[in-house]
Design a protein around this motif. Structure first.
Motif, PDB file in Angstrom:
ATOM      1  N   ASP A  32      22.434 -38.308  -1.880  1.00 19.61           N
ATOM      2  CA  ASP A  32      23.581 -38.354  -1.290  1.00 19.61           C
ATOM      3  C   ASP A  32      23.895 -36.892  -0.923  1.00 19.61           C
ATOM      4  N   GLU A  33      25.182 -36.431  -0.371  1.00 24.88           N
ATOM      5  CA  GLU A  33      25.633 -35.140   0.041  1.00 24.88           C
ATOM      6  C   GLU A  33      25.797 -34.389  -1.335  1.00 24.88           C
ATOM      7  N   PRO A  34      25.230 -33.248  -1.247  1.00 23.20           N
ATOM      8  CA  PRO A  34      25.341 -32.394  -2.810  1.00 23.20           C
ATOM      9  C   PRO A  34      26.901 -32.052  -3.010  1.00 23.20           C
ATOM     10  N   ASP A  35      27.251 -31.733  -4.149  1.00 26.13           N
ATOM     11  CA  ASP A  35      28.643 -31.432  -4.897  1.00 26.13           C
ATOM     12  C   ASP A  35      28.606 -29.869  -4.487  1.00 26.13           C
ATOM     13  N   LEU A  36      29.546 -29.282  -4.108  1.00 32.22           N
ATOM     14  CA  LEU A  36      29.940 -27.792  -4.036  1.00 32.22           C
ATOM     15  C   LEU A  36      30.229 -27.323  -5.443  1.00 32.22           C
ATOM     16  N   ILE A  37      29.803 -26.588  -5.754  1.00 29.87           N
ATOM     17  CA  ILE A  37      30.196 -26.000  -7.173  1.00 29.87           C
ATOM     18  C   ILE A  37      31.134 -24.745  -7.012  1.00 29.87           C
ATOM     19  N   TYR A  87      25.309 -25.452  -4.769  1.00 26.51           N
ATOM     20  CA  TYR A  87      25.570 -26.846  -4.966  1.00 26.51           C
ATOM     21  C   TYR A  87      24.744 -27.719  -6.028  1.00 26.51           C
ATOM     22  N   ALA A  88      25.182 -28.851  -6.378  1.00 24.91           N
ATOM     23  CA  ALA A  88      24.408 -29.624  -7.399  1.00 24.91           C
ATOM     24  C   ALA A  88      24.107 -31.127  -6.633  1.00 24.91           C
ATOM     25  N   ILE A  89      22.970 -31.585  -6.998  1.00 28.34           N
ATOM     26  CA  ILE A  89      22.512 -33.003  -6.486  1.00 28.34           C
ATOM     27  C   ILE A  89      21.737 -33.759  -7.475  1.00 28.34           C
ATOM     28  N   ASP A  90      21.912 -34.816  -7.586  1.00 27.75           N
ATOM     29  CA  ASP A  90      21.448 -35.712  -8.511  1.00 27.75           C
ATOM     30  C   ASP A  90      20.065 -36.183  -7.844  1.00 27.75           C
ATOM     31  N   ASP A  91      18.945 -36.314  -8.551  1.00 25.44           N
ATOM     32  CA  ASP A  91      17.739 -37.119  -8.074  1.00 25.44           C
ATOM     33  C   ASP A  91      18.233 -38.556  -7.756  1.00 25.44           C
ATOM     34  N   PRO A  92      18.069 -39.056  -6.621  1.00 24.02           N
ATOM     35  CA  PRO A  92      18.406 -40.386  -6.269  1.00 24.02           C
ATOM     36  C   PRO A  92      17.617 -41.400  -6.869  1.00 24.02           C
ATOM     37  N   THR A 144      21.091 -22.579  -4.408  1.00 25.16           N
ATOM     38  CA  THR A 144      22.142 -21.884  -3.892  1.00 25.16           C
ATOM     39  C   THR A 144      21.509 -21.435  -2.586  1.00 25.16           C
ATOM     40  N   VAL A 145      22.160 -21.520  -1.404  1.00 21.34           N
ATOM     41  CA  VAL A 145      21.989 -21.053  -0.038  1.00 21.34           C
ATOM     42  C   VAL A 145      23.043 -19.986   0.570  1.00 21.34           C
ATOM     43  N   PRO A 146      22.530 -19.069   1.285  1.00 22.31           N
ATOM     44  CA  PRO A 146      23.396 -18.195   2.112  1.00 22.31           C
ATOM     45  C   PRO A 146      24.145 -19.130   3.447  1.00 22.31           C
ATOM     46  N   GLU A 147      25.196 -18.999   3.446  1.00 25.17           N
ATOM     47  CA  GLU A 147      25.758 -19.297   4.636  1.00 25.17           C
ATOM     48  C   GLU A 147      26.696 -18.260   5.524  1.00 25.17           C
ATOM     49  N   LYS A 148      26.166 -18.299   6.706  1.00 25.38           N
ATOM     50  CA  LYS A 148      26.403 -17.200   7.626  1.00 25.38           C
ATOM     51  C   LYS A 148      27.910 -17.361   8.058  1.00 25.38           C
ATOM     52  N   GLY A 149      28.683 -16.406   8.199  1.00 23.77           N
ATOM     53  CA  GLY A 149      30.340 -16.270   8.368  1.00 23.77           C
ATOM     54  C   GLY A 149      30.290 -15.704   9.995  1.00 23.77           C
ATOM     55  N   GLY A 150      31.082 -14.800  10.411  1.00 28.17           N
ATOM     56  CA  GLY A 150      31.061 -14.410  11.861  1.00 28.17           C
ATOM     57  C   GLY A 150      31.378 -15.221  12.629  1.00 28.17           C
ATOM     58  N   SER A 194      17.538 -20.850  -3.630  1.00 31.06           N
ATOM     59  CA  SER A 194      17.082 -20.772  -5.297  1.00 31.06           C
ATOM     60  C   SER A 194      17.029 -22.308  -5.451  1.00 31.06           C
ATOM     61  N   LEU A 195      16.281 -22.465  -6.320  1.00 29.61           N
ATOM     62  CA  LEU A 195      16.455 -24.057  -6.964  1.00 29.61           C
ATOM     63  C   LEU A 195      16.313 -23.908  -8.629  1.00 29.61           C
ATOM     64  N   ALA A 196      17.284 -24.682  -9.423  1.00 33.00           N
ATOM     65  CA  ALA A 196      16.886 -25.003 -10.582  1.00 33.00           C
ATOM     66  C   ALA A 196      17.203 -26.472 -10.966  1.00 33.00           C
ATOM     67  N   CYS A 197      16.285 -27.181 -11.423  1.00 31.53           N
ATOM     68  CA  CYS A 197      16.438 -28.472 -12.035  1.00 31.53           C
ATOM     69  C   CYS A 197      16.331 -28.824 -13.447  1.00 31.53           C
ATOM     70  N   ARG A 198      17.162 -29.560 -13.998  1.00 26.67           N
ATOM     71  CA  ARG A 198      17.225 -29.834 -15.290  1.00 26.67           C
ATOM     72  C   ARG A 198      17.331 -31.030 -15.859  1.00 26.67           C
ATOM     73  N   GLN A 199      16.868 -31.546 -17.254  1.00 25.95           N
ATOM     74  CA  GLN A 199      17.117 -32.956 -17.417  1.00 25.95           C
ATOM     75  C   GLN A 199      19.006 -33.058 -18.177  1.00 25.95           C
TER      76      GLN A 199
END
Length: 153
Positions: free
Chosen positions: A7-12, A31-36, A46-52, A67-72
């Motif tokens: 599903d769509e990720p949750d914005l933290i 963002y957070a996402i659960d493994d489906p 975490t991703v950069p988002e361009k403004g301007g 960057s990515l971090a996954c945990r139980q």
């Protein structure tokens, strides 16, 4: 943003990194996402988002840094078989050509789920990537599954 398997990720949260006068700032978004198919595993990225102006209009090509971090986060249950390197999530990072992907695999010897995030481009891929691992551990009195038992040959 378009999801594939998950599903769509949750914005933290978002944090501004470069101030822009009349248009949106450049930001880092987490963002957070659960493994489906693996309940009990959550990934944060975490991703950069361009403004301007180009970011505001939606035509900016986002950079490949991620960057990515996954945990139980609970008892692990794997609901179906999967292939090594199977896509868990996909998000568009430019108007047409670039996508960020999170894929899943299994280190059978160590009983560890391995998650890899990378971005690709229609013409050429990006070497920027990040890896996170989730050792399958007991939760309470539950014995964890063996991820190798769920690999699709």
């Amino acid at each position: 943003m378009g999801a594939s398997a998950a599903d769509e990720p949750d914005l933290i949260f978002k944090k501004s990194t470069v101030w822009k006068f009349l248009t949106p700032d450049h930001k880092l978004a987490t963002y957070a996402i659960d493994d489906p198919i693996v309940s009990g595993v959550a990934c944060h990225f975490t991703v950069p988002e361009k403004g301007g102006l180009s970011g505001w209009v939606g035509v900016a090509e986002e950079v490949s840094d991620v960057s990515l971090a996954c945990r139980q986060v609970g008892p692990i249950e794997i609901s179906e078989k999967f292939e090594q390197g199977e896509e868990m999530f996909r998000q568009r990072r430019s108007f047409v050509f670039k996508k960020m992907r999170i894929v899943r695999g299994c280190d059978v010897k160590r009983n560890v789920l391995v998650y890899l995030v990378y971005s690709d481009k229609l013409i050429e891929g990006s070497p920027k990537n990040s890896t996170s691992t989730v050792p399958l551990m007991p939760w309470g009195d539950q014995t964890p599954p063996r991820c190798g038992d769920y690999l699709d040959d």
